[in-house]
Write an enzyme that holds these catalytic residues in place. Structure first.
Site, PDB file in Angstrom:
ATOM      1  CB  SER A   1      -0.870   0.002   1.274  1.00 45.59           C
ATOM      2  OG  SER A   1      -1.508   1.257   1.443  1.00 45.59           O
TER       3      SER A   1
ATOM      4  CE1 TYR B   1      -3.703  -2.437   5.499  1.00 43.83           C
ATOM      5  CE2 TYR B   1      -2.898  -0.262   4.902  1.00 43.83           C
ATOM      6  CZ  TYR B   1      -3.496  -1.466   4.553  1.00 43.83           C
ATOM      7  OH  TYR B   1      -3.864  -1.678   3.242  1.00 43.83           O
TER       8      TYR B   1
HETATM    9  N1  NAP Z   1      -8.807  -0.901  -1.006  1.00 41.57           N
HETATM   10  C1  NAP Z   1      -7.816  -0.075  -0.711  1.00 41.57           C
HETATM   11  O1  NAP Z   1      -7.993   1.166  -0.617  1.00 41.57           O
HETATM   12  C2  NAP Z   1      -6.428  -0.622  -0.532  1.00 41.57           C
HETATM   13  C3  NAP Z   1      -5.355   0.272  -0.622  1.00 41.57           C
HETATM   14  C4  NAP Z   1      -4.073  -0.204  -0.480  1.00 41.57           C
HETATM   15  C5  NAP Z   1      -3.853  -1.540  -0.253  1.00 41.57           C
HETATM   16  N2  NAP Z   1      -4.903  -2.404  -0.156  1.00 41.57           N
HETATM   17  C6  NAP Z   1      -4.600  -3.815   0.096  1.00 41.57           C
HETATM   18  O2  NAP Z   1      -5.173  -4.593  -0.933  1.00 41.57           O
HETATM   19  C7  NAP Z   1      -5.374  -5.929  -0.470  1.00 41.57           C
HETATM   20  C8  NAP Z   1      -6.752  -6.405  -0.899  1.00 41.57           C
HETATM   21  O3  NAP Z   1      -7.718  -5.625  -0.227  1.00 41.57           O
HETATM   22  P1  NAP Z   1      -9.061  -5.147  -0.928  1.00 41.57           P
HETATM   23  O4  NAP Z   1      -9.019  -3.673  -1.002  1.00 41.57           O
HETATM   24  O5  NAP Z   1      -9.320  -5.935  -2.146  1.00 41.57           O
HETATM   25  O6  NAP Z   1     -10.075  -5.519   0.243  1.00 41.57           O
HETATM   26  P2  NAP Z   1     -11.372  -6.459   0.278  1.00 41.57           P
HETATM   27  O7  NAP Z   1     -12.270  -6.151  -0.861  1.00 41.57           O
HETATM   28  O8  NAP Z   1     -11.908  -6.321   1.667  1.00 41.57           O
HETATM   29  O9  NAP Z   1     -10.770  -7.939   0.071  1.00 41.57           O
HETATM   30  C9  NAP Z   1      -9.940  -8.501   1.041  1.00 41.57           C
HETATM   31  C10 NAP Z   1      -9.705  -9.964   0.702  1.00 41.57           C
HETATM   32  O10 NAP Z   1      -8.818 -10.506   1.706  1.00 41.57           O
HETATM   33  C11 NAP Z   1      -9.393 -11.717   2.192  1.00 41.57           C
HETATM   34  N3  NAP Z   1      -9.010 -11.949   3.578  1.00 41.57           N
HETATM   35  C12 NAP Z   1      -9.117 -11.111   4.633  1.00 41.57           C
HETATM   36  N4  NAP Z   1      -8.729 -11.712   5.759  1.00 41.57           N
HETATM   37  C13 NAP Z   1      -8.364 -12.982   5.418  1.00 41.57           C
HETATM   38  C14 NAP Z   1      -7.889 -14.109   6.133  1.00 41.57           C
HETATM   39  N5  NAP Z   1      -7.734 -14.082   7.470  1.00 41.57           N
HETATM   40  N6  NAP Z   1      -7.601 -15.238   5.451  1.00 41.57           N
HETATM   41  C15 NAP Z   1      -7.782 -15.307   4.114  1.00 41.57           C
HETATM   42  N7  NAP Z   1      -8.232 -14.270   3.376  1.00 41.57           N
HETATM   43  C16 NAP Z   1      -8.531 -13.130   4.025  1.00 41.57           C
HETATM   44  C17 NAP Z   1     -10.905 -11.519   2.043  1.00 41.57           C
HETATM   45  O11 NAP Z   1     -11.555 -12.750   1.899  1.00 41.57           O
HETATM   46  P3  NAP Z   1     -12.437 -13.530   3.004  1.00 41.57           P
HETATM   47  O12 NAP Z   1     -13.111 -12.515   3.858  1.00 41.57           O
HETATM   48  O13 NAP Z   1     -13.330 -14.363   2.164  1.00 41.57           O
HETATM   49  O14 NAP Z   1     -11.436 -14.361   3.753  1.00 41.57           O
HETATM   50  C18 NAP Z   1     -10.983 -10.773   0.714  1.00 41.57           C
HETATM   51  O15 NAP Z   1     -10.960 -11.687  -0.350  1.00 41.57           O
HETATM   52  C19 NAP Z   1      -5.149  -5.885   1.042  1.00 41.57           C
HETATM   53  O16 NAP Z   1      -3.893  -6.440   1.346  1.00 41.57           O
HETATM   54  C20 NAP Z   1      -5.185  -4.401   1.379  1.00 41.57           C
HETATM   55  O17 NAP Z   1      -4.409  -4.086   2.516  1.00 41.57           O
HETATM   56  C21 NAP Z   1      -6.180  -1.983  -0.305  1.00 41.57           C
END
Ligand code: NAP
Length: 252
Positions: free
Chosen positions: A136, A146
């Site tokens: 991130s 984080y």
């Molecule tokens: N969205 C943003 O603004 C943003 C910005 C920078 C970085 N990121 C990073 O991008 C990545 C993806 O996030 P996203 O934005 O796509 O969020 P999201 O839509 O909430 O998706 C998160 C994914 O992670 C999985 N997950 C969470 N906890 C887990 C666990 N204990 N075991 C296995 N899977 C788990 C969830 O699946 P289940 O709940 O089905 O397990 C879901 O598939 C993350 O690493 C986040 O930190 C996001």
């Protein structure tokens, strides 16, 4: 046919990685906790002619991580691309969160990613491969655990990308800014109430496209969009007390 294993594939960026890679005819291994969401996505993607496996696993649980690691170590059916993407945010500042949630957070972002990279390298070294660690822009700023976790992913990817280049393996930290997914809603922030200006939002398709392109180019760090590259450059020269105070307003 290349094979990609994506963690956190049930939603957001992980599901978008799966869709874009399926369009490139990659076979897929999808990992997350939500079995129904994974199966639904897998069924859709199988219609495009690719093979899709599902591993239901909670990456905060070591035995579950080991099941995924075993799949990555399977030399008879090797994985060519590992996307360490699973992650979540915590709603409060460090001392106000439950410490067990903080530990779970560290395990999913850092420990699981480390174990899966170690497993993937056992078959990738020599035959080649790619690893994308979804970090991130928060990893360039000091803000609670984080940012520290994402910083670890960036620092480790920078080193590993050089170290394993000689074995034909690239390691890329993909560093998105605010991206439309379920991430903020899961933290209890409904869409439109995250306190983030509209121009800062990215779209998941663009983030994934840029990440795949930069990984193919062997880059150690990928920051989608000029505006976030400028923000990261500024964060490197501004006092950390100032950047931490600004970062307190939003969660990326
Ligand atoms: N969205 C943003 O603004 C943003 C910005 C920078 C970085 N990121 C990073 O991008 C990545 C993806 O996030 P996203 O934005 O796509 O969020 P999201 O839509 O909430 O998706 C998160 C994914 O992670 C999985 N997950 C969470 N906890 C887990 C666990 N204990 N075991 C296995 N899977 C788990 C969830 O699946 P289940 O709940 O089905 O397990 C879901 O598939 C993350 O690493 C986040 O930190 C996001």
């Amino acid at each position: 046919m290349p094979t990609a294993l994506i963690t956190g594939a049930s939603a957001g960026l992980g599901a978008e990685f799966a869709r874009q890679l399926a369009r490139r005819q990659a076979d897929l291994v999808l990992v997350a906790r939500s079995a129904d969401a994974l199966e639904e996505l897998a069924n859709d993607l199988r219609q495009t002619g690719v093979a899709v496996e599902v591993i239901v696993a909670d990456l905060s649980v070591e035995a579950h991580v080991e099941r995924v690691a075993a799949r990555l170590r399977d030399a008879a059916d090797p994985v060519d691309l590992l996307v360490n993407n699973a992650g979540f945010g915590l709603p409060l500042q460090f001392a106000d969160n439950d410490v067990d949630d903080e530990v779970r957070h560290l395990r999913v972002h850092v420990e699981a990613s480390m174990r899966l990279m170690h497993a993937a390298l056992q078959t990738m070294r020599g035959r080649g491969g790619r690893i994308i660690n979804v970090a991130s822009v928060a990893g360039f700023i000091s803000r609670s655990t984080y940012s520290a976790c994402k910083s670890w992913l960036i620092g480790f990817s920078r080193w590993a990308n050089v170290e394993y280049a000689r074995d034909g393996v690239s390691v890329t930290a993909l560093c998105p800014g605010f991206t439309h997914t379920s991430f903020h809603e899961r933290m209890g922030l409904p869409p439109g109430q995250e306190g983030v200006p509209r121009f800062l939002w990215l779209d998941a398709a663009r983030v994934v496209r840029d990440g795949l392109r930069d990984a193919a180019r062997g880059r150690a760090v990928s920051i989608p969009s000029l505006r976030y590259r400028v923000i990261v450059a500024l964060a490197a020269v501004l006092p950390s007390a100032l950047t931490s105070a600004v970062a307190r307003r939003g969660r990326v």
